[in-house]
Design a protein around this motif. Structure first.
Motif, PDB file in Angstrom:
ATOM      1  N   LEU A  11      26.249  83.676  38.686  1.00 43.28           N
ATOM      2  CA  LEU A  11      25.683  83.705  37.344  1.00 43.28           C
ATOM      3  C   LEU A  11      25.206  82.280  37.058  1.00 43.28           C
ATOM      4  O   LEU A  11      26.028  81.367  36.921  1.00 43.28           O
ATOM      5  N   LEU A  12      23.887  82.101  37.026  1.00 41.56           N
ATOM      6  CA  LEU A  12      23.309  80.768  36.922  1.00 41.56           C
ATOM      7  C   LEU A  12      22.606  80.577  35.588  1.00 41.56           C
ATOM      8  O   LEU A  12      21.864  81.458  35.122  1.00 41.56           O
ATOM      9  N   GLY A  13      22.854  79.424  34.992  1.00 40.41           N
ATOM     10  CA  GLY A  13      22.124  79.026  33.796  1.00 40.41           C
ATOM     11  C   GLY A  13      21.073  77.996  34.147  1.00 40.41           C
ATOM     12  O   GLY A  13      21.195  77.281  35.145  1.00 40.41           O
TER      13      GLY A  13
ATOM     14  N   ALA B 183      27.184  82.669  27.933  1.00 39.74           N
ATOM     15  CA  ALA B 183      27.059  83.647  29.014  1.00 39.74           C
ATOM     16  C   ALA B 183      28.319  84.505  29.121  1.00 39.74           C
ATOM     17  O   ALA B 183      28.239  85.721  29.348  1.00 39.74           O
ATOM     18  N   ALA B 184      29.480  83.886  28.964  1.00 39.70           N
ATOM     19  CA  ALA B 184      30.735  84.635  29.046  1.00 39.70           C
ATOM     20  C   ALA B 184      30.841  85.671  27.932  1.00 39.70           C
ATOM     21  O   ALA B 184      31.277  86.807  28.157  1.00 39.70           O
ATOM     22  N   ARG B 185      30.418  85.288  26.719  1.00 41.67           N
ATOM     23  CA  ARG B 185      30.453  86.248  25.614  1.00 41.67           C
ATOM     24  C   ARG B 185      29.470  87.386  25.842  1.00 41.67           C
ATOM     25  O   ARG B 185      29.748  88.549  25.506  1.00 41.67           O
ATOM     26  N   LEU B 186      28.329  87.070  26.442  1.00 44.75           N
ATOM     27  CA  LEU B 186      27.350  88.116  26.724  1.00 44.75           C
ATOM     28  C   LEU B 186      27.920  89.140  27.708  1.00 44.75           C
ATOM     29  O   LEU B 186      27.728  90.347  27.546  1.00 44.75           O
TER      30      LEU B 186
ATOM     31  N   ALA C 115      37.114  84.874  22.099  1.00 47.02           N
ATOM     32  CA  ALA C 115      36.742  83.578  22.678  1.00 47.02           C
ATOM     33  C   ALA C 115      37.022  83.571  24.177  1.00 47.02           C
ATOM     34  O   ALA C 115      38.129  83.897  24.606  1.00 47.02           O
ATOM     35  N   PRO C 116      36.041  83.160  25.004  1.00 48.71           N
ATOM     36  CA  PRO C 116      36.242  83.149  26.464  1.00 48.71           C
ATOM     37  C   PRO C 116      36.727  81.799  26.965  1.00 48.71           C
ATOM     38  O   PRO C 116      36.447  80.755  26.375  1.00 48.71           O
ATOM     39  N   ARG C 117      37.451  81.832  28.064  1.00 48.76           N
ATOM     40  CA  ARG C 117      37.791  80.612  28.800  1.00 48.76           C
ATOM     41  C   ARG C 117      37.877  80.965  30.274  1.00 48.76           C
ATOM     42  O   ARG C 117      38.396  82.018  30.652  1.00 48.76           O
ATOM     43  N   LEU C 118      37.347  80.079  31.105  1.00 47.27           N
ATOM     44  CA  LEU C 118      37.337  80.292  32.551  1.00 47.27           C
ATOM     45  C   LEU C 118      38.599  79.705  33.155  1.00 47.27           C
ATOM     46  O   LEU C 118      38.925  78.534  32.923  1.00 47.27           O
ATOM     47  N   LEU C 119      39.342  80.516  33.890  1.00 46.24           N
ATOM     48  CA  LEU C 119      40.543  80.012  34.544  1.00 46.24           C
ATOM     49  C   LEU C 119      40.144  79.046  35.644  1.00 46.24           C
ATOM     50  O   LEU C 119      39.202  79.295  36.398  1.00 46.24           O
TER      51      LEU C 119
END
Length: 472
Positions: free
Chosen positions: A87-89, A125-128, A157-161
């Motif tokens: 998944l690229l921004g 992106a995570a929320r999407l 709310a998202p967070r990446l481990l």
């Protein structure tokens, strides 16, 4: 970001986009923990599919090809090519909170002068992704689906481990966790298939899938699974190390963990087909284990002096003229890091199996003793990780674990000593190969077990029942 880059009619064409990304990805991919082709240059890149999730955010399936042999050949060695989910921004400039996610600035193609970054670090992106899972539908080859009986709130709310692992995981509001499979293989991933089947059996030991997404191009493949997040839980490895550090026992926890493992196995046997055992299966299983030993010994010189001693465990299994435990669906990679404890309840997670193995192999019916052996080896790993080594701690844990398993399953793995010893030996061989490839500093841990197993296997082919060899 510059609107011209991705909004021209050919902006998402594979060839132009690859011109922008190839050089960046060749340098970035090998540095990722989940990249399988360690030690081999990426010689070719191709885009399997490209989907624009929103302007400036691309979902890609990228195929890599490699030159030269892997650093260590042998069982589980990475294939000459592989497919990865990215998944690229794309932005003109990164805000400070995203600088650590940068992949690089494109110097050619439609993304020229734009910065490419890993968008899983981007909250937008995570929320999407979560919103797409909440509202099932199709975007290009991507299909988003969910269990309509499960309520997934908006706006979590998202967070990446940041833990090192073979996939990437996003936690949403401490309520759900989305595992995104980095290596993609055709077919349904066991980490979706198995928990879904167990949920239908009413098994509460495994968090049930709430939503998932997959691709139809070029073949059907699972891309990610959303499950409840057990926020109050601690993993078994952490709890075991705390026990060792404090000097307290772990036998009560090990007993209950054995019961939980058996409960999952019983539910799996009800949810999937079971293969009736036969003596020829013993010989086939022993032959496969012996082949893995030969390949590992070729790859890891430290293993070679012990190979003949270890092989006697497989010879003892092949010599059995009675049928052993029926084969069924199992976890496939069970250890203390794959179990969580909240209060008095153990849960089992991560049914993906060993990601380096082909998907068909990970879905194959196998003896539940393989899972038992994996956990017994994990007790030894925990004990070995602390100085001085405390073999009595691991010994008590393995006895308690097997007793708990027997209480729930109504059969005791210790009553099939040849099978248990063969699986423990096979697991130790796998561990040696894994550590040699990925964590050389840890190699002495499985090598110590190999030394004990080789000595005991050489000393006797059949230990006195009902106590098996305690090499693990």
């Amino acid at each position: 970001m510059a609107k011209t880059a991705l909004h021209r009619p050919n902006g998402l064409g594979s060839a132009p986009l690859l011109a922008s990304l190839a050089e960046l990805l060749r340098a970035w991919l090998p540095r990722q923990r989940w990249f399988a082709g360690k030690g081999r240059p990426v010689t070719d890149l191709s885009l399997v599919s490209t989907t624009e999730l929103y302007p400036g955010c691309l979902h890609l399936l990228v195929r890599t090809e490699h030159s030269g042999p892997p650093a260590h050949s042998g069982p589980g060695a990475p294939p000459p090519d592989d497919c990865y989910q990215l998944l690229l921004g794309v932005r003109d400039a990164l805000p400070p909170r995203l600088t650590h996610a940068a992949i690089g600035r494109a110097s050619k193609g439609p993304l020229t002068n734009l910065i490419v970054y890993d968008a899983l670090h981007d909250p937008r992106a995570a929320r999407l992704l979560l919103e797409r899972l909440r509202r099932p539908g199709t975007t290009g080859p991507l299909r988003f689906e969910r269990d309509k009986r499960v309520a997934v709130p908006a706006g979590l709310a998202p967070r990446l481990l940041d833990a090192e692992q073979s996939n990437s995981s996003l936690v949403y509001g401490d309520s759900f966790i989305l595992k995104i499979f980095r290596r993609v293989q055709p077919g349904i991933n066991p980490d979706l298939e198995v928990p879904w089947a167990l949920a239908r059996q009413g098994c509460t030991r495994v968090p049930a899938p709430a939503a998932w997404f997959r691709t139809s191009r070029p073949q059907e493949a699972t891309l990610g699974v959303l499950q409840p997040f057990l926020r109050e839980a601690a993993d078994g490895w952490t709890l075991a190390l705390e026990s060792l550090s404090s000097g307290r026992g772990f036998t009560d926890e090990a007993y209950e963990l054995g019961r939980a493992t058996a409960e999952v196995h019983v539910a799996l046997a009800a949810a999937f087909p079971v293969d009736a055992p036969s003596p020829p299966q013993n010989r086939r299983l022993a032959s496969a284990m012996s082949e893995r030993l030969d390949a590992a010994a070729r790859a890891v010189p430290e293993l070679r002096p012990y190979a003949s001693g270890l092989r006697t465990a497989f010879d003892a299994l092949a010599a059995l003229d009675t049928a052993v435990r029926p084969a069924q669906r199992i976890h496939g990679d069970l250890h203390l890091g794959q179990v969580l404890r909240a209060g008095q309840q153990w849960s089992v997670i991560d049914f993906e199996g060993e990601p380096a193995r082909p998907l068909a192999e990970r879905r194959r019916l196998q003896s539940p003793v393989r899972d038992v052996a994996g956990m017994l080896r994990s007790f030894d790993y925990a004990a070995r990780s602390r100085h001085p080594w405390r073999p009595e701690w691991a010994e008590r844990c393995r006895e308690a674990y097997c007793a708990g398993y027997a209480a729930e399953a109504q059969w005791d793995p210790r009553e099939e000593p040849e099978l248990l010893r063969a699986y423990e030996t096979d697991r130790a061989v796998y561990e040696v190969l894994y550590e040699a490839r990925h964590r050389p500093d840890w190699l002495p841990v499985p090598m110590a077990a190999v030394g004990r197993l080789a000595e005991r296997c050489s000393r006797t082919l059949t230990p006195p029942a009902p106590n098996p060899s305690r090499g693990g």
